[in-house]
Motif scaffolding. Structure first.
Motif, PDB file in Angstrom:
ATOM      1  N   LEU A  10      49.307  38.608  42.345  1.00  0.00           N
ATOM      2  CA  LEU A  10      48.312  37.983  41.461  1.00  0.00           C
ATOM      3  C   LEU A  10      47.562  36.925  42.248  1.00  0.00           C
ATOM      4  CD1 LEU A  10      49.984  37.499  37.989  1.00  0.00           C
ATOM      5  CD2 LEU A  10      48.642  39.377  38.867  1.00  0.00           C
ATOM      6  N   LYS A  11      46.246  36.963  42.151  1.00  0.00           N
ATOM      7  CA  LYS A  11      45.431  35.970  42.833  1.00  0.00           C
ATOM      8  C   LYS A  11      45.026  34.898  41.818  1.00  0.00           C
ATOM      9  CE  LYS A  11      42.682  38.113  45.806  1.00  0.00           C
ATOM     10  NZ  LYS A  11      41.477  38.857  46.143  1.00  0.00           N
ATOM     11  N   GLU A  12      45.423  33.677  42.077  1.00  0.00           N
ATOM     12  CA  GLU A  12      45.078  32.558  41.196  1.00  0.00           C
ATOM     13  C   GLU A  12      43.649  32.148  41.503  1.00  0.00           C
ATOM     14  OE1 GLU A  12      48.152  29.411  40.799  1.00  0.00           O
ATOM     15  OE2 GLU A  12      46.554  28.074  41.477  1.00  0.00           O
ATOM     16  N   LEU A  13      42.787  32.124  40.499  1.00  0.00           N
ATOM     17  CA  LEU A  13      41.386  31.766  40.735  1.00  0.00           C
ATOM     18  C   LEU A  13      41.147  30.300  40.381  1.00  0.00           C
ATOM     19  CD1 LEU A  13      39.755  34.938  39.152  1.00  0.00           C
ATOM     20  CD2 LEU A  13      40.376  34.541  41.539  1.00  0.00           C
ATOM     21  N   ASP A  14      40.021  29.775  40.860  1.00  0.00           N
ATOM     22  CA  ASP A  14      39.641  28.418  40.467  1.00  0.00           C
ATOM     23  C   ASP A  14      38.714  28.453  39.266  1.00  0.00           C
ATOM     24  OD1 ASP A  14      41.130  27.032  42.336  1.00  0.00           O
ATOM     25  OD2 ASP A  14      39.622  27.370  43.899  1.00  0.00           O
ATOM     26  N   GLU A  15      38.939  29.415  38.444  1.00  0.00           N
ATOM     27  CA  GLU A  15      38.082  29.555  37.265  1.00  0.00           C
ATOM     28  C   GLU A  15      38.944  29.492  36.020  1.00  0.00           C
ATOM     29  OE1 GLU A  15      35.155  32.834  37.431  1.00  0.00           O
ATOM     30  OE2 GLU A  15      35.972  33.138  39.447  1.00  0.00           O
ATOM     31  N   TYR A  16      38.285  29.143  34.933  1.00  0.00           N
ATOM     32  CA  TYR A  16      39.006  28.999  33.677  1.00  0.00           C
ATOM     33  C   TYR A  16      38.296  29.755  32.579  1.00  0.00           C
ATOM     34  CZ  TYR A  16      41.615  25.537  36.229  1.00  0.00           C
ATOM     35  OH  TYR A  16      42.417  24.935  37.150  1.00  0.00           O
ATOM     36  N   GLN A  17      39.041  30.131  31.611  1.00  0.00           N
ATOM     37  CA  GLN A  17      38.530  30.696  30.369  1.00  0.00           C
ATOM     38  C   GLN A  17      37.378  29.855  29.824  1.00  0.00           C
ATOM     39  OE1 GLN A  17      41.856  30.495  27.761  1.00  0.00           O
ATOM     40  NE2 GLN A  17      41.530  32.522  26.929  1.00  0.00           N
ATOM     41  N   THR A  18      36.419  30.493  29.155  1.00  0.00           N
ATOM     42  CA  THR A  18      35.385  29.705  28.471  1.00  0.00           C
ATOM     43  C   THR A  18      35.304  30.183  27.024  1.00  0.00           C
ATOM     44  OG1 THR A  18      33.744  31.310  29.165  1.00  0.00           O
ATOM     45  CG2 THR A  18      33.933  29.315  30.509  1.00  0.00           C
ATOM     46  N   GLY A  19      34.710  29.330  26.200  1.00  0.00           N
ATOM     47  CA  GLY A  19      34.465  29.734  24.821  1.00  0.00           C
ATOM     48  C   GLY A  19      35.678  29.677  23.914  1.00  0.00           C
TER      49      GLY A  19
END
Lengths: 218, 218
Positions: free
Chosen positions: A188-197
DNA sequence: TTTAATAGTGTAAAAAATACACATTATATT
DNA sequence: AATATAATGTGTATTTTTTACACTATTAAA
């Protein structure tokens, strides 16, 4: 005298925390008005894999989905006209990729609709049996295949991944242990992004590291 | 116009430490003189499961074997007359039960013979592909099925069991760890009987405790 | 009696699985 | 601005499973 047979497509997706299956409302004899898996006759000069892709498209509007053989059914009474063998295939699609596209392009089928796998009505032919076999296969392969990642958005949260595991296994899992196990797998690649909305703390997004996954399984 | 198709049987056994597959020498067009999996046309009014049992018997002399569906093959070029779909089944038999019985009772086939799975010649139709799929399935299911016990004598030694694991997995295993793992599974019954007819220390015999096995997997 | 061939056995270390509860954070509501 | 809501994200101790590794015991044959 060559073989005359059909193919059927068992298409799963994941949406709003639920595992869903795509069904058609039939507009033709036999089982007119019934719900059924997308399926039809294979043409004489057509390879079975081409046929199943064509038929999936014609009956659902979905293109370029990866279909894998599930089972052949050949009961003498499965079709009112006598034995018509069918080869059932199975596919997993991302809901986001397809949500506005499920619409038959033939009029053999009146509509295509996603059903929660736990709320599937009595289906045409032996399609309830095929669905059951498909769910079992999904379960058997859960840990050894990319199935969960094909069915999720490309970027997903760990909660979504866990929901798939729970839906497929039919049991709830411990959040901490699930996360530990998943990160130990190493693909699994952990991203620097987060859920929105969402109206609560946004969860981190992950994606599958295909290279690492393949290293482990090939 | 109903479905016209064949079934083929992939029959494995275990003998002298080797995994073997049962093949027929064909006596009929097409692929006359070639080796092939036992297989033939399903009759119009015959369920596929009946057909595969009948055909296994007619081509090998084996009765009451448990056949499980493996895959359907439908390549346009798999048969010289055009597409003849086949549904391949797979079975596991005890060599001791069958050693003197493998003889066709039809004359479509000249003989039936056990081949070491690593020494299989080029086969008729797409039978080499089917064999490969069968071996993969065997491997996938090794830990979750009674396959190893169906293929061994009813009373077997742990070395024999280990040989099957090694043949199917294609790797050697540590004896102590293998035995520990097997006895931890809890479904091997240790007997008070020993091997006979060997010119070295006789090994203890075991059998599968089916009740305990079923408790674990159902 | 010796040789040959296989059976049978234990321990320590590492890795994986399990059980279990609370502080954190983003948004919506008042 | 304060509060409520809803889900995120995290650690530790215990148990279980897996792995690595080598010698003695037993039988029959020579």
């Amino acid at each position: 005298m060559l073989s005359f047979f059909t193919v059927d497509c068992l298409i799963f997706t994941f949406h709003e925390g639920k595992l869903k299956v795509l069904l058609n409302e039939r507009n033709e004899y036999p089982y007119r008005d019934w719900w059924a898996m997308p399926g039809y006759f294979v043409d004489k000069q057509e390879e079975m894999e081409e046929a199943v892709n064509r038929i999936a498209y014609e009956h659902t509007g979905l293109k370029n989905i990866y279909l894998e053989q599930l089972v052949a059914m050949a009961g003498l009474k499965r079709h009112p006209e006598g034995r018509i063998l069918t080869v059932a295939y199975m596919a997993l699609v991302r809901y986001d990729d397809v949500k506005n596209k499920v619409k038959p392009v033939t009029n053999y089928m009146r509509q295509a609709k996603w059903f929660d796998v736990n709320e599937v009505p009595e289906l045409a032919f032996d399609h309830n049996d095929i669905l059951k076999l498909g769910l079992e296969k999904l379960k058997r392969n859960l840990n050894y295949s990319t199935a969960s990642f094909e069915i999720l958005p490309e970027k997903f949260t760990l909660t979504q991944l866990q929901q798939i595991y729970e839906a497929v296994l039919g049991e709830t899992l411990d959040k901490r242990n699930f996360r530990k196990r998943m990160s130990n797998l190493g693909y699994l690649k952990e991203l620097d992004e987060y859920q929105t909305g969402v109206s609560y703390r946004a969860a981190r997004l992950y994606k599958l590291d295909k290279r690492k996954f393949l290293k482990l399984f090939a």
